[in-house]
Design an enzyme around this catalytic site. Structure first.
Site, short mmCIF file in Angstrom:
data_model
loop_
_atom_site.label_atom_id
_atom_site.label_comp_id
_atom_site.label_asym_id
_atom_site.label_seq_id
_atom_site.Cartn_x
_atom_site.Cartn_y
_atom_site.Cartn_z
N GLY A 103 -26.92 46.20 -47.79
CA GLY A 103 -28.04 46.58 -46.93
C GLY A 103 -28.99 47.49 -47.69
O GLY A 103 -28.58 48.17 -48.63
N HIS A 143 -26.32 52.27 -40.19
CA HIS A 143 -26.58 52.98 -41.45
C HIS A 143 -28.02 52.76 -41.91
O HIS A 143 -28.72 53.71 -42.27
CB HIS A 143 -25.58 52.48 -42.51
CG HIS A 143 -25.77 53.06 -43.87
ND1 HIS A 143 -24.83 53.90 -44.46
CD2 HIS A 143 -26.78 52.94 -44.78
CE1 HIS A 143 -25.29 54.26 -45.66
NE2 HIS A 143 -26.45 53.68 -45.88
N GLU A 144 -28.48 51.50 -41.86
CA GLU A 144 -29.84 51.20 -42.34
C GLU A 144 -30.90 51.76 -41.39
O GLU A 144 -31.94 52.26 -41.84
CB GLU A 144 -30.03 49.69 -42.52
CG GLU A 144 -29.08 49.02 -43.52
CD GLU A 144 -28.97 49.74 -44.86
OE1 GLU A 144 -29.95 50.38 -45.30
OE2 GLU A 144 -27.88 49.68 -45.46
N GLN A 161 -35.61 53.52 -49.21
CA GLN A 161 -34.78 53.57 -50.41
C GLN A 161 -35.49 53.03 -51.65
O GLN A 161 -35.03 53.25 -52.77
CB GLN A 161 -33.48 52.79 -50.20
CG GLN A 161 -32.55 53.44 -49.20
CD GLN A 161 -31.26 52.67 -49.09
OE1 GLN A 161 -31.17 51.70 -48.35
NE2 GLN A 161 -30.26 53.07 -49.85
N CYS A 189 -23.54 54.51 -50.00
CA CYS A 189 -24.97 54.23 -49.93
C CYS A 189 -25.52 54.12 -51.35
O CYS A 189 -25.15 54.92 -52.21
CB CYS A 189 -25.67 55.37 -49.18
SG CYS A 189 -27.46 55.18 -49.05
N LEU A 190 -26.40 53.15 -51.55
CA LEU A 190 -26.99 52.97 -52.89
C LEU A 190 -27.81 54.20 -53.30
O LEU A 190 -28.02 54.43 -54.48
CB LEU A 190 -27.89 51.73 -52.91
CG LEU A 190 -27.18 50.38 -52.71
CD1 LEU A 190 -28.20 49.25 -52.61
CD2 LEU A 190 -26.19 50.11 -53.84
N HIS A 221 -31.59 55.31 -42.04
CA HIS A 221 -32.49 55.53 -43.18
C HIS A 221 -33.94 55.63 -42.71
O HIS A 221 -34.74 56.37 -43.27
CB HIS A 221 -32.40 54.38 -44.19
CG HIS A 221 -31.31 54.55 -45.21
ND1 HIS A 221 -31.28 55.59 -46.12
CD2 HIS A 221 -30.23 53.78 -45.50
CE1 HIS A 221 -30.22 55.47 -46.91
NE2 HIS A 221 -29.56 54.38 -46.56
#
Ligand code: NI
Length: 169
Positions: free
Chosen positions: A46, A135-136, A51, A93-94, A139
Site C-alpha cells: 500500500g 493504515h493508508e 509518502q 510502513c515504507l 497517512h
C-alpha cells in the site's frame, strides 16, 4: 511511469492533512501510475500520496502478494464509513523503514471513495485489507502507525529510530 522517492519519517509532508482530489484528471492519473510503480518497486502492499511528497488524498493498495484474490485498488478521497471489531497485528510502513510494531485496528471496515475513473465505489475489507485501508487512510490525515503506539513505545521508537537515521543505517 516513474519510481518516486519515498519520504521517510520524520519528514513534514507525512504529518500534514492531505487535500481532497477535486477531479481525476491527467495529472492525477499520472501520479497514480507512478505511485503504483513505486509501491511495486519498494516492494509494498500500500502507498499513500503523501509518502511520495504529494499532499493529496489518494491511496493505492495491492495485497495480492499476500492474499491472491484481491485486485489493485486505487482510491481518491477514501473515507471509512463503517468500522467494527478490534484486532492486534504487526505493522510496518515504507516511510518508517526497519521498524514494525503491533497496532490495534478495526477488524472490518467499509470505505467509500472514487476509483481511477472518478466513479464512486464502496470497498469492504476484513483481515489484511481492512488493516491496509486504515493504515493508508491514516497517512492522508498525517498519521503514521507509530503515532498509534503507547507513549512509552513511541518514545522508545523515536530514540531508536533517530539514532539509526543518524548512523545512516
Ligand atoms: Ni505507511
Amino acid at each position: 511511469m516513474a519510481v518516486l522517492e519515498i519520504r521517510k519519517y520524520p519528514e513534514e509532508v507525512l504529518k500534514k492533512k492531505a487535500s481532497p482530489v477535486k477531479e481525476i484528471d491527467e495529472a492525477v492519473r499520472r501520479l497514480v501510475d507512478d505511485m503504483v510503480e513505486t509501491m511495486y518497486a519498494a516492494p509494498g502492499i500500500g502507498l499513500a500520496a503523501p509518502q511520495v511528497g504529494v499532499s493529496k488524498r489518494i491511496v493505492v493498495i495491492d495485497i495480492s502478494s499476500k492474499e491472491e484474490e484481491f485486485p489493485l485498488i486505487v482510491l481518491a478521497n477514501p473515507r471509512i464509513i463503517e468500522a467494527e471489531g478490534l484486532v492486534d497485528s504487526e505493522e510496518g510502513c515504507l516511510s518508517v523503514p526497519q521498524y514494525t510494531s503491533v497496532v490495534k485496528r478495526a477488524e472490518r471496515v467499509i470505505v467509500k471513495g472514487l476509483d481511477i475513473k472518478g466513479t464512486p465505489v464502496e470497498i469492504e475489507g476484513t483481515g489484511l485489507l481492512a488493516r491496509v485501508l486504515q493504515h493508508e487512510i491514516d497517512h492522508l490525515d498525517g498519521v503514521l502507525f507509530v503515532d498509534r503506539l503507547s507513549t512509552i513505545k513511541k518514545e522508545f521508537f523515536k530514540k531508536r529510530y533517530l539514532k539509526a537515521v543518524k548512523a545512516g543505517y
